[in-house]
Structures are given as structure tokens and as C-alpha cells.
Design an enzyme around this catalytic site. Structure first.
Site, PDB file in Angstrom:
ATOM      1  N   ASP A 150       0.881  -1.167   0.000  1.00  0.00           N
ATOM      2  CA  ASP A 150       0.000   0.000   0.000  1.00  0.00           C
ATOM      3  C   ASP A 150       0.919   1.218   0.000  1.00  0.00           C
ATOM      4  O   ASP A 150       1.653   1.440   0.971  1.00  0.00           O
ATOM      5  CB  ASP A 150      -0.874  -0.046   1.251  1.00  0.00           C
ATOM      6  CG  ASP A 150      -1.756   1.171   1.425  1.00  0.00           C
ATOM      7  OD1 ASP A 150      -1.562   2.197   0.740  1.00  0.00           O
ATOM      8  OD2 ASP A 150      -2.649   1.103   2.293  1.00  0.00           O
ATOM      9  N   ASP A 172      -5.240   7.830  -6.036  1.00  0.00           N
ATOM     10  CA  ASP A 172      -5.472   9.231  -5.684  1.00  0.00           C
ATOM     11  C   ASP A 172      -6.364   9.337  -4.450  1.00  0.00           C
ATOM     12  O   ASP A 172      -6.048  10.044  -3.490  1.00  0.00           O
ATOM     13  CB  ASP A 172      -6.103   9.947  -6.882  1.00  0.00           C
ATOM     14  CG  ASP A 172      -6.185  11.451  -6.745  1.00  0.00           C
ATOM     15  OD1 ASP A 172      -5.469  12.036  -5.915  1.00  0.00           O
ATOM     16  OD2 ASP A 172      -6.958  12.055  -7.512  1.00  0.00           O
ATOM     17  N   GLY A 208      -4.978   2.503 -13.888  1.00  0.00           N
ATOM     18  CA  GLY A 208      -6.276   2.228 -13.270  1.00  0.00           C
ATOM     19  C   GLY A 208      -7.398   2.689 -14.185  1.00  0.00           C
ATOM     20  O   GLY A 208      -7.505   2.249 -15.329  1.00  0.00           O
TER      21      GLY A 208
END
Length: 176
Positions: A11, A35, A126
Site C-alpha cells: 500500500d 489518488d 487504473g
């Protein structure tokens, strides 16, 4: 000291580095994916700092391909470098050059601010739809180029969200 390039599955908001890179939107207002996770983890101070940045044109604080630096706020990283990757439209609308520009501008900010360590997500892979393997090739090529004049940088991390991305980065880093 030799510059270390590595890929790890983690992460990105947990990494205690000089900077992490945010795959941002042009308004720097937070969003989904990386984001959103960075904005949530950094806390409201990040939103305030981003809102204080001047708009270059309506709703744009950071144009596609460019980068800006903010504090890390509640993150273990000291800084966040926000960059806006291109949306994938098939590859013939300048996407590779824009993605490469994201990396170059992040490395330039890192050098200018004397940062030693930086972590990148898979920028544009993404919701922006950039094909992972093509994006990884650009990211690693730009990291190798940055290694020619690293300044204070001694560690570049490609932070992967999932084993598929990790495998793609490790394969390119290993030369295959």
C-alpha cells in the site's frame, strides 16, 4: 552509492520514504484509486494545500504530464509528488510521451528538492486505462534514464497493487 530500483507489492500510503507519487487528476481534488487512497490517508491538510495551489486554467492545477510537490501530511512519506497521467485512447494521441513526461517531471522535482527515495504507483493503469505492460516499460525506461543523473536519489520503488503488476515490473527490471 548506486541507485536501487525495485518493485514491491504494498500500500503506497504506508511507505516511509521521502516522497510517494500520486496518480492524480488535473484539479488535484482527490478521486478514486491511488489518488483517493492517498488523499484519505494524508488527511484534510492535503486537500487544503492542493486547493491553495494556483489554477493554470479552469479546474486545472496540474496539467497532464506535469508534476507538483506537496507535503505528506499524515503519511509516513515526507512529500507527495502529484502527477497526472494520460487517459489511454489507443496510443496514437501522444499517450506514451505524456506518460514519460510524468516520470521525468517527478524525477526532476525529486532532484530539485534533494529527495533520496521515491515510490511510484502504476500511473494511468487504473481508471485511465493505460495497458500495464506498456506503462511498465515506459516507467522503467524513465527510471533508468534518471539513474544516469540521480542527484540525491538512491532508491526508486515501483509500488504495485497486486501480484500481476508486481510480476510485470519485476520482469522488466530484470531485463525480460
Amino acid at each position: 552509492m548506486q541507485l536501487v530500483l525495485e518493485a514491491l507489492e504494498a500500500d503506497i500510503t504506508t511507505l516511509p520514504l521521502d516522497a510517494i507519487v500520486n496518480a492524480a487528476n488535473e484539479s488535484l481534488s482527490g478521486g478514486g484509486g491511488v489518488d483517493g487512497a492517498i488523499h484519505r490517508a494524508a488527511g484534510p491538510g492535503l486537500v487544503e494545500e492542493c486547493r491553495a495551489l494556483p489554477m493554470i486554467r479552469p479546474y486545472v492545477r496540474c496539467p497532464t504530464g506535469e508534476a507538483v510537490l506537496t507535503g505528506g501530511h499524515r503519511l509516513p512519506a515526507r512529500h507527495i509528488i502529484h502527477t497526472v497521467g494520460p487517459v489511454w485512447y489507443g496510443g496514437d494521441k501522444g499517450e506514451p510521451a505524456l506518460l514519460a513526461s510524468c516520470y521525468r517531471n517527478c524525477f526532476e522535482l525529486a532532484r530539485r528538492h534533494g529527495l533520496a527515495s521515491i515510490a511510484f504507483p502504476a500511473i494511468s493503469c487504473g481508471v485511465f486505462g493505460y495497458p500495464l505492460e506498456q506503462a511498465v516499460a515506459i516507467a522503467v525506461a524513465e527510471a533508468h534514464e534518471a539513474a544516469r543523473d540521480p542527484g540525491s536519489l538512491d532508491r526508486i520503488v515501483f509500488c504495485c497493487f497486486g501480484p500481476h503488476a508486481l510480476q510485470a515490473y519485476r520482469a522488466v527490471l530484470a531485463g525480460g
